[in-house]
Write a protein that holds these residues in place. Structure first.
Motif, short mmCIF file in Angstrom:
data_model
loop_
_atom_site.label_atom_id
_atom_site.label_comp_id
_atom_site.label_asym_id
_atom_site.label_seq_id
_atom_site.Cartn_x
_atom_site.Cartn_y
_atom_site.Cartn_z
N VAL A 87 36.80 -4.69 72.13
CA VAL A 87 36.88 -4.00 73.41
C VAL A 87 36.88 -5.08 74.49
O VAL A 87 35.95 -5.89 74.55
CB VAL A 87 35.71 -3.03 73.63
N GLN A 88 37.91 -5.10 75.34
CA GLN A 88 38.05 -6.15 76.32
C GLN A 88 38.64 -5.60 77.61
O GLN A 88 39.65 -4.88 77.59
CB GLN A 88 38.96 -7.27 75.79
N ALA A 89 38.03 -5.95 78.74
CA ALA A 89 38.61 -5.62 80.05
C ALA A 89 39.63 -6.69 80.43
O ALA A 89 39.41 -7.89 80.19
CB ALA A 89 37.52 -5.53 81.10
N PHE A 90 40.74 -6.25 81.03
CA PHE A 90 41.81 -7.15 81.44
C PHE A 90 42.16 -6.94 82.90
O PHE A 90 41.97 -5.86 83.47
CB PHE A 90 43.07 -6.90 80.61
N HIS A 91 42.69 -8.03 83.50
CA HIS A 91 43.26 -8.00 84.85
C HIS A 91 44.69 -8.51 84.77
O HIS A 91 45.06 -9.24 83.84
CB HIS A 91 42.49 -8.93 85.80
N VAL A 103 40.93 -2.39 77.20
CA VAL A 103 41.77 -2.23 76.01
C VAL A 103 40.87 -2.22 74.78
O VAL A 103 39.98 -3.06 74.63
CB VAL A 103 42.81 -3.37 75.90
N VAL A 104 41.13 -1.27 73.89
CA VAL A 104 40.37 -1.12 72.65
C VAL A 104 41.32 -1.29 71.48
O VAL A 104 42.36 -0.62 71.41
CB VAL A 104 39.71 0.28 72.57
N GLY A 105 41.00 -2.19 70.55
CA GLY A 105 41.75 -2.33 69.31
C GLY A 105 40.79 -2.19 68.14
O GLY A 105 39.74 -2.84 68.13
N LEU A 117 31.23 1.88 68.58
CA LEU A 117 32.44 1.71 69.38
C LEU A 117 32.32 2.48 70.69
O LEU A 117 32.69 1.97 71.76
CB LEU A 117 33.67 2.16 68.60
N LYS A 118 31.81 3.68 70.63
CA LYS A 118 31.60 4.47 71.85
C LYS A 118 30.71 3.71 72.82
O LYS A 118 31.00 3.63 74.02
CB LYS A 118 30.97 5.82 71.50
N ASP A 119 29.61 3.13 72.31
CA ASP A 119 28.69 2.39 73.17
C ASP A 119 29.32 1.12 73.73
O ASP A 119 29.05 0.73 74.87
CB ASP A 119 27.42 2.04 72.39
N ALA A 120 30.16 0.46 72.92
CA ALA A 120 30.84 -0.76 73.39
C ALA A 120 31.78 -0.44 74.54
O ALA A 120 31.83 -1.18 75.54
CB ALA A 120 31.61 -1.41 72.23
N ILE A 121 32.53 0.65 74.43
CA ILE A 121 33.43 1.05 75.51
C ILE A 121 32.62 1.38 76.76
O ILE A 121 32.98 0.97 77.88
CB ILE A 121 34.30 2.25 75.08
N ALA A 122 31.52 2.10 76.58
CA ALA A 122 30.67 2.46 77.72
C ALA A 122 30.10 1.22 78.39
O ALA A 122 30.03 1.14 79.62
CB ALA A 122 29.55 3.38 77.26
N GLN A 123 29.71 0.21 77.59
CA GLN A 123 29.16 -1.03 78.15
C GLN A 123 30.19 -1.74 79.01
O GLN A 123 29.89 -2.19 80.12
CB GLN A 123 28.70 -1.96 77.04
N ALA A 152 35.54 12.11 71.24
CA ALA A 152 34.40 11.59 70.48
C ALA A 152 33.92 10.26 71.06
O ALA A 152 32.72 9.93 70.97
CB ALA A 152 34.78 11.42 69.02
N LEU A 153 34.82 9.49 71.67
CA LEU A 153 34.46 8.21 72.30
C LEU A 153 33.99 8.40 73.74
O LEU A 153 33.58 7.41 74.37
CB LEU A 153 35.66 7.26 72.28
N GLU A 154 34.05 9.63 74.24
CA GLU A 154 33.66 9.95 75.61
C GLU A 154 34.45 9.14 76.64
O GLU A 154 33.92 8.66 77.64
CB GLU A 154 32.15 9.78 75.80
N ILE A 155 35.74 8.99 76.36
CA ILE A 155 36.65 8.34 77.31
C ILE A 155 36.91 9.33 78.46
O ILE A 155 37.21 10.50 78.22
CB ILE A 155 37.96 7.94 76.63
N SER A 156 36.80 8.86 79.68
CA SER A 156 37.00 9.74 80.83
C SER A 156 38.42 10.31 80.81
O SER A 156 39.38 9.61 80.49
CB SER A 156 36.74 8.99 82.14
N GLY A 157 38.52 11.59 81.15
CA GLY A 157 39.83 12.25 81.14
C GLY A 157 40.40 12.46 79.76
O GLY A 157 41.61 12.64 79.61
N ALA A 158 39.54 12.46 78.74
CA ALA A 158 40.02 12.53 77.36
C ALA A 158 40.87 13.76 77.10
O ALA A 158 41.87 13.71 76.38
CB ALA A 158 38.84 12.49 76.39
N SER A 159 40.50 14.89 77.67
CA SER A 159 41.18 16.15 77.35
C SER A 159 42.63 16.18 77.84
O SER A 159 43.43 16.96 77.34
CB SER A 159 40.41 17.33 77.94
#
Length: 225
Positions: A87-91, A103-105, A117-123, A152-159
């Motif tokens: 899990v990595q943030a990019f600019h 970005v999540v791979g 993984l859910k916690d890593a994305i949230a962090q 399941a990953l609680e990504i915002s706007g998932a629906s």
């Protein structure tokens, strides 16, 4: 690594496709070669969990750079010494006005619920304030849609996330052949305007568990930023 022809030809094919498709981001799993080098202009973020299990996040370095915030990167294993993720943030490097995003791979276990993984994305989202997420993974989900994975990953706007079609991409020479729609791309920003299953005739060097690659084009404009 046990088959030198497969090693050489698959890595050449991967590199050719990264260039041909002008890829921004790619997730490759079980690329079991510590000497692998991507084409000029691309860089890697690699997480290894065992002697065959890894996830390699490849990005176009002329377009995107990883965030310098240490908390904006998390790599790990979703199971003990198994199922790698990055899990990595990019600019943007200046080629795009798109604000930062995550970005999540990953390569999933056969379970949609992966708290690490859910916690890593949230962090990473909390550390950066970024709500935009691009997800690229072998999800190994026999049941459930890509929206289910995002929720399941609680990504915002998932629906209402944009997703690649449920392509039957797995697997070569396994029971039933290509019948599993495991490989997914999900984005909660922009619009997927093109998608494809890399469905060319399989080469003679293809290994038993080869997956067909999934590719999408995401359009981002002022209305979707």
């Amino acid at each position: 690594m046990k088959d030198r022809i497969c090693k050489t030809e698959s890595e050449k094919h991967l590199n050719d496709e990264l260039v041909r498709l002008a890829v921004d981001f790619a997730n490759v799993v079980e690329l079991d070669d510590k000497t692998y080098a991507p084409p000029s202009g691309f860089k890697l973020i690699t997480q290894t969990c065992n002697d065959k299990e890894n996830a390699v996040l490849i990005y176009a370095a002329r377009l995107w750079r990883p965030s310098g915030n240490p908390a904006a990167h998390v790599s790990g294993c979703m199971r003990a010494n198994d199922r790698a993720f990055n899990v990595q943030a990019f600019h943007s490097t200046g080629q795009s006005t798109l604000p930062g995003f995550v970005v999540v791979g990953a390569q999933y276990p056969h379970d949609i619920h992966v708290p690490i993984l859910k916690d890593a994305i949230a962090q990473v989202r909390k550390a950066t304030g970024y709500g935009r997420v691009l997800f690229i993974a072998d999800t190994n989900q026999e049941q459930g849609t890509s929206i289910d994975v995002a929720e399941a990953l609680e990504i915002s706007g998932a629906s209402t996330a944009q997703t690649s079609p449920m392509y039957e991409s797995c697997c070569f020479k396994t029971a039933g052949g290509f019948k599993w729609d495991f490989d997914r791309i999900i984005t909660n920003f922009g619009k997927i305007t093109e998608s494809s299953l890399m469905d060319e005739p399989l080469p003679s060097w293809a290994a038993i568990s080869l997956h067909k690659g999934v590719h999408v084009t995401i359009q981002v404009d002022e209305a979707t930023r």
